[in-house]
Design a protein around this motif. Structure first.
Motif, PDB file in Angstrom:
ATOM      1  N   THR A   1       0.951  -1.127  -0.280  1.00 18.18           N
ATOM      2  CA  THR A   1       0.035  -0.054  -0.178  1.00 18.18           C
ATOM      3  C   THR A   1       0.633   1.392  -0.117  1.00 18.18           C
ATOM      4  N   TRP A   2       0.197   2.454   0.421  1.00 21.89           N
ATOM      5  CA  TRP A   2       1.265   3.708   0.671  1.00 21.89           C
ATOM      6  C   TRP A   2       0.975   4.202   2.199  1.00 21.89           C
ATOM      7  N   SER A   3       2.002   4.529   2.604  1.00 24.30           N
ATOM      8  CA  SER A   3       1.612   5.105   3.876  1.00 24.30           C
ATOM      9  C   SER A   3       2.699   6.188   4.294  1.00 24.30           C
ATOM     10  N   TYR A   4       2.534   6.746   5.313  1.00 30.93           N
ATOM     11  CA  TYR A   4       3.380   7.961   5.727  1.00 30.93           C
ATOM     12  C   TYR A   4       4.733   7.357   6.792  1.00 30.93           C
ATOM     13  N   ASP A   5       5.747   7.111   6.009  1.00 37.74           N
ATOM     14  CA  ASP A   5       6.911   6.694   6.798  1.00 37.74           C
ATOM     15  C   ASP A   5       6.974   5.276   7.294  1.00 37.74           C
ATOM     16  N   GLY A   6       6.167   4.661   6.528  1.00 40.28           N
ATOM     17  CA  GLY A   6       5.699   3.396   6.650  1.00 40.28           C
ATOM     18  C   GLY A   6       5.052   2.726   7.879  1.00 40.28           C
ATOM     19  N   SER A   7       4.142   3.627   8.407  1.00 35.94           N
ATOM     20  CA  SER A   7       3.389   3.161   9.633  1.00 35.94           C
ATOM     21  C   SER A   7       2.005   3.358   9.088  1.00 35.94           C
ATOM     22  N   LEU A   8       1.113   2.432   9.759  1.00 38.89           N
ATOM     23  CA  LEU A   8      -0.336   2.601   9.498  1.00 38.89           C
ATOM     24  C   LEU A   8      -0.998   2.438  10.773  1.00 38.89           C
ATOM     25  N   PRO A   9      -1.876   3.293  11.467  1.00 41.39           N
ATOM     26  CA  PRO A   9      -1.878   4.499  10.784  1.00 41.39           C
ATOM     27  C   PRO A   9      -0.346   5.390  10.825  1.00 41.39           C
TER      28      PRO A   9
END
Length: 486
Positions: A42-50
């Motif tokens: 997927t795409w995420s901010y800096d590899g974190s979810l959330p």
């Protein structure tokens, strides 16, 4: 007025400041994420979810360096924040989208305490992992709780079911007619999750319409979404590997609940506990005790629970869908985890309604003369291929004009058979009441065939988006703007 008009800078300069600057670098990029036994690309901010939460205090200056690691343009919208207009993150309205490999500096004062979040405002990027909480502390907070926990709710398809871009293309091609968004879901028939359509065959005229209207059993109406998702998450985890909130009996826990979903409203409850609702969309309300609440896309609620003794499910059931529910756990003692599939009783008990919510005295808008009235009609066109405000898509829209200092009444008229979570950027409005005590919000569920009046004070100059926070409805046209006159 343009987003770079001197009035925008003047309004920013007038905000109260702490003198503190909070700095952050944000890198949206492709990533591989473990949802708890299911790994997805997927795409995420800096590899974190959330994404990692940003925590500031009201009056702090937030300075965020966006470094675009995606293969397509992106932006960041600071959802619910009354920030300066040129930092609002809406391409073609307040800024240009940030190109792949490029950077953009977001810099603004965060004026109001509360529970907020941030996400892209480009295409259907929200239906990936690109979202994160923004928690704004209140120095004057009464502190009537012992600890706080952020819970982010989300519907998940990226890297598992049909990609969001393909879902959108299907709606544009086929509209609502063949439910094109339903294809490709693991283990699901094409019509799963569309239970609101059952029993409609043979209905016509008002009989069919009445069957789809909101009721005690279906408070948002029969048709609550267009996409059936293979999974729903709390803080990025599946029910089979849930996030666990560890506490102790009799601790008062403040849950900050954020619905980051793209097409799903949730019925939220904590098994064995009642919820004291204290805030919605960041602003305080006169506290009210309920068993469950419905959180529309983009909405936030703060609730306080007094923890019991044991292990309890925290559930977020997709409202009006047959999708699997999202679940976390509250653990205050040793004990067995409640089995999956066994729902607690609370979701079917006392449910919060907007009629229950009254603004806390310190944030009442108050009664006053209305200087200008605007109407926004919400409609579906071309069998769901287009969703419109006042008969126009965003590309066709004419901005609705306001003047600085005016009190503006906006009449939201839903002429469709689906609910729409309507979000206004840059302002917090009040649901209109004669006594001026209407609840303060920036995100409001407008029910099928319902009319709702909201009041706002035009105190944040610029050009501001208004849109449905069902990301597919927004991309199919249901967005317009309010623009300040020069």
């Amino acid at each position: 007025m343009t987003p770079t008009d001197p009035a925008v800078a003047a309004a920013e300069e007038a905000r109260r400041r702490t003198g503190r600057v909070v700095e952050r670098t944000l890198t949206p990029a492709p990533s591989r994420v473990d949802l708890g036994g299911r790994v997805v690309d997927t795409w995420s901010y800096d590899g974190s979810l959330p994404g990692k939460p940003i925590e500031v205090t009201a009056g702090d200056e937030l300075s965020v360096r966006l470094v675009n690691g995606l293969a397509e343009p992106t932006s960041v919208h600071w959802h619910g924040v009354a920030l300066r207009n040129d930092m609002d993150g809406v391409p073609d309205l307040t800024q240009r989208a940030t190109a792949p490999g490029a950077e953009f500096a977001y810099d603004f004062v965060v004026p109001d305490p509360g529970t907020y979040w941030f996400h892209p405002h480009v295409g259907v990027q929200l239906d990936t992992g690109l979202y994160a909480p923004l928690v704004v502390a209140d120095p004057a907070e009464p502190g009537k709780y012992d600890e706080e926990v952020v819970l982010v709710l989300d519907d998940w398809t990226d890297g598992w079911g049909k990609p969001p871009a393909d879902l959108l293309a299907g709606f544009r091609r086929d509209g609502m007619g063949d439910m094109s968004g339903m294809d490709g879901m693991d283990g699901m028939d094409g019509m799963d999750g569309m239970d609101g359509m059952d029993g409609m065959d043979g209905m016509d005229g008002m009989d069919g319409m009445e069957m789809g209207m909101p009721s005690a059993d279906e408070p948002l109406g029969a048709d609550t979404g267009d996409v059936s998702y293979p999974a729903h998450l709390i803080n990025g985890r599946l029910p089979s590997a849930p996030v666990t909130v560890t506490s102790a009996p009799n601790q008062r826990i403040r849950f900050r609940i954020i619905n980051a979903a793209s097409d799903t409203a949730y019925r939220f409850a904590v098994g064995g506990h009642r919820l004291t609702v204290t805030h919605t969309d960041g602003f305080p309300v006169v506290p009210i005790v309920v068993d469950a609440l419905i959180v529309g896309m983009g909405e936030r609620y703060d609730v306080v629970v007094t923890a019991g003794d044991g292990v309890f499910p925290i559930v977020a059931s997709p409202e009006g869908k047959m999708d699997p529910e999202a679940r976390a756990l509250l653990r205050t003692a040793s004990g067995e985890v409640p089995p999956l599939g066994r729902s607690p009783a609370e979701p079917s008990r006392r449910l919060l309604s907007y009629a229950d919510l009254v603004a806390a005295p310190e944030v009442e808008l108050g009664a006053g003369h209305v200087d200008r009235e605007l109407t926004m009609k919400l409609t579906m066109d071309d069998q769901g291929r287009r969703w419109l405000f006042n008969g126009r898509t965003f590309e066709e829209h004419e901005p609705l004009a306001v003047a600085a200092g005016e009190r503006v009444r906006v009449r939201l008229v839903n002429d469709s058979m689906m609910f729409h979570p309507i979000h206004l950027h840059g302002h917090t409005f009040a649901v209109a009441r004669r006594d001026g005590r209407g609840v303060r919000k920036d995100n409001l569920n407008v029910l099928p065939m319902e009319q709702v009046d909201i009041d706002l004070v035009a105190d944040n100059p610029g050009r501001w988006a208004v849109h449905c926070h069902n990301v597919y409805h927004m991309e199919l046209g249901m967005m317009t703007s309010i623009a300040y006159e020069v």
